[in-house]
Design a protein around this motif. Structure first.
Motif, short mmCIF file in Angstrom:
data_model
loop_
_atom_site.label_atom_id
_atom_site.label_comp_id
_atom_site.label_asym_id
_atom_site.label_seq_id
_atom_site.Cartn_x
_atom_site.Cartn_y
_atom_site.Cartn_z
N GLU A 109 23.06 -16.17 -25.18
CA GLU A 109 22.88 -17.07 -23.73
C GLU A 109 22.00 -15.72 -22.85
O GLU A 109 21.07 -16.16 -22.31
CB GLU A 109 24.17 -16.42 -22.56
CG GLU A 109 24.26 -16.39 -21.25
CD GLU A 109 25.34 -16.47 -20.84
OE1 GLU A 109 26.41 -15.97 -19.87
OE2 GLU A 109 26.74 -15.92 -21.79
N MET A 110 21.59 -14.63 -23.53
CA MET A 110 20.58 -13.69 -23.00
C MET A 110 19.30 -13.95 -23.41
O MET A 110 18.59 -14.27 -21.57
CB MET A 110 21.18 -12.48 -24.10
CG MET A 110 20.43 -11.21 -23.09
SD MET A 110 20.17 -10.11 -24.45
CE MET A 110 19.75 -10.54 -25.92
N ASP A 116 18.58 -16.54 -20.16
CA ASP A 116 19.48 -16.17 -18.86
C ASP A 116 17.97 -16.20 -18.33
O ASP A 116 16.83 -14.71 -18.19
CB ASP A 116 20.29 -15.15 -18.80
CG ASP A 116 20.80 -14.92 -17.83
OD1 ASP A 116 20.57 -15.28 -16.63
OD2 ASP A 116 21.19 -14.04 -17.47
N TYR A 133 20.86 -5.01 -12.94
CA TYR A 133 21.07 -6.28 -13.66
C TYR A 133 22.78 -6.31 -15.00
O TYR A 133 23.32 -6.96 -14.73
CB TYR A 133 19.70 -7.30 -14.41
CG TYR A 133 20.70 -8.77 -14.29
CD1 TYR A 133 21.36 -9.49 -13.87
CD2 TYR A 133 21.04 -8.60 -16.32
CE1 TYR A 133 21.66 -10.63 -14.04
CE2 TYR A 133 21.22 -10.60 -15.92
CZ TYR A 133 21.46 -11.35 -14.68
OH TYR A 133 22.58 -12.31 -15.16
N ASN A 189 26.48 -6.69 -14.64
CA ASN A 189 27.06 -8.71 -15.20
C ASN A 189 28.56 -7.68 -15.92
O ASN A 189 29.84 -8.41 -15.78
CB ASN A 189 26.78 -8.10 -16.38
CG ASN A 189 25.64 -9.19 -16.43
OD1 ASN A 189 26.52 -10.96 -16.26
ND2 ASN A 189 24.15 -9.62 -15.84
N TYR A 242 28.62 -9.18 -22.71
CA TYR A 242 27.56 -9.68 -22.06
C TYR A 242 26.15 -9.12 -21.60
O TYR A 242 24.86 -8.76 -22.46
CB TYR A 242 27.78 -10.57 -21.19
CG TYR A 242 26.12 -11.38 -20.67
CD1 TYR A 242 25.61 -11.83 -21.92
CD2 TYR A 242 25.32 -11.37 -19.60
CE1 TYR A 242 23.97 -12.74 -21.18
CE2 TYR A 242 24.44 -12.22 -19.23
CZ TYR A 242 23.82 -12.67 -20.22
OH TYR A 242 22.63 -13.65 -20.67
#
Length: 314
Positions: free
Chosen positions: A79-80, A83, A270, A274, A283
């Motif tokens: 996912e990282m 993103d 960021y 998160n 995450y």
């Protein structure tokens, strides 16, 4: 009167005086460990364990909201990499680093050259150059937010006095990062200035006296004596400044909060959003370890670059 000669010692056979004492050898062997044990315990509790724990959390859906922990494997990492907010934040971090590092090195060198003198003037210059560095981030950002304000800010007052239009520095996408860089340079250049000043004071005066006897002028002394002798200090400052600029967070968070339109949001902010706003610790851990790897790579490349220059010079 007969003189007694000392007993002859053949090679390979230790004498009685050289034999170690056999009192309690375990105390001698473990004494060093007892001295370093407090540091090892603190190192393991506050650095080693959090580091390993963060890496472990990057493979789970760890949350501050109390959700049951579930193993996700490499899902957080996949996912990282997909993103877009990660890469835009990383780009902002690199832009800030590229904009702030050169002036923080060059201005610090110029300030050190100006302050490297005796007397009251030298003392006043050293005090004024280093004073902003001891201020906390909240005070620095409050001062500069007032300076940048439209209507009554100092910067816009100078612009209007010169016939130019006012600029909303902190709310304009192509101006906000520049405003943060100027604030950072004013605030943190004192540390690099102190390193340069210490290196300048370590250069022997006899070197300049010999150059003056040979007829060298001020420009030749600067470029052929001072700057070459400061090369190692310059390398150290560049490495330290790159790492410090990559870890930018305080000024941007307090001045723009990553805005406008996320134009100044760094990667650490960021990660913070998160982990502590969206409660996604797993995450956030994955992103932080990717960023940690980038910092390690940049540091290693810098050390190799400057060590290669030093070997070439030798």
């Amino acid at each position: 009167m007969a003189v007694q000669t000392p007993p002859r010692v053949t090679p390979g056979s230790p004498s009685k005086a050289a034999k170690p004492e056999t009192g309690q050898p375990w105390k001698e062997r473990w004494a060093g460990l007892f001295f370093v044990a407090p540091f090892l315990l603190l190192f393991a509790a506050f650095l080693l364990w959090p580091t390993l724990s963060g890496l472990w959390n990057s493979f789970f859906n760890t949350s501050l909201a109390g959700v049951q922990q579930e193993f996700l494997g490499l899902q957080n990492w996949r996912e990282m990499f997909g993103d877009p907010a990660v890469w835009s934040s990383l780009k902002n971090t690199f832009v800030f680093t590229a904009m702030s590092t050169p002036p923080l090195v060059i201005i610090a060198l110029v300030m050190a050259l100006l302050a490297n003198r005796s007397g009251l003037l030298g003392w006043l210059l050293r005090f004024s150059y280093f004073a902003p560095f001891v201020l906390p981030a909240t005070v620095v950002t409050l001062i500069w937010v007032w300076i940048y304000q439209p209507g009554f800010g100092l910067v816009n007052g100078l612009l209007t006095a010169g016939g130019f239009a006012e600029i909303d520095w902190l709310n304009t996408e192509n101006r906000a990062m520049l405003a943060v860089v100027i604030t950072t340079v004013w605030w943190t250049v004192g540390f690099n200035f102190l390193l340069y000043l210490a290196a300048l004071q370590g250069i022997p005066a006899q070197v300049y006296e010999a150059a003056a006897i040979d007829g060298a002028n001020g420009r030749q002394k600067l470029f052929r004596i001072t700057l070459p002798l400061l090369s190692r200090t310059t390398g150290l400052i560049i490495v330290l400044q790159l790492v410090a600029s990559l870890k930018i967070f305080d000024q941007i968070y307090l001045m723009t909060n990553g805005g406008p339109n996320f134009a100044t949001r760094p990667i650490i902010q960021y990660i913070y959003q998160n982990g502590f706003t969206n409660y996604r610790i797993g995450y956030a851990s994955a992103i932080s370890y990717m960023f940690f790897a980038i910092i390690v790579i940049v540091s290693v490349l810098q050390f190799k670059l400057f060590s290669g220059r030093k070997e070439g010079a030798e």
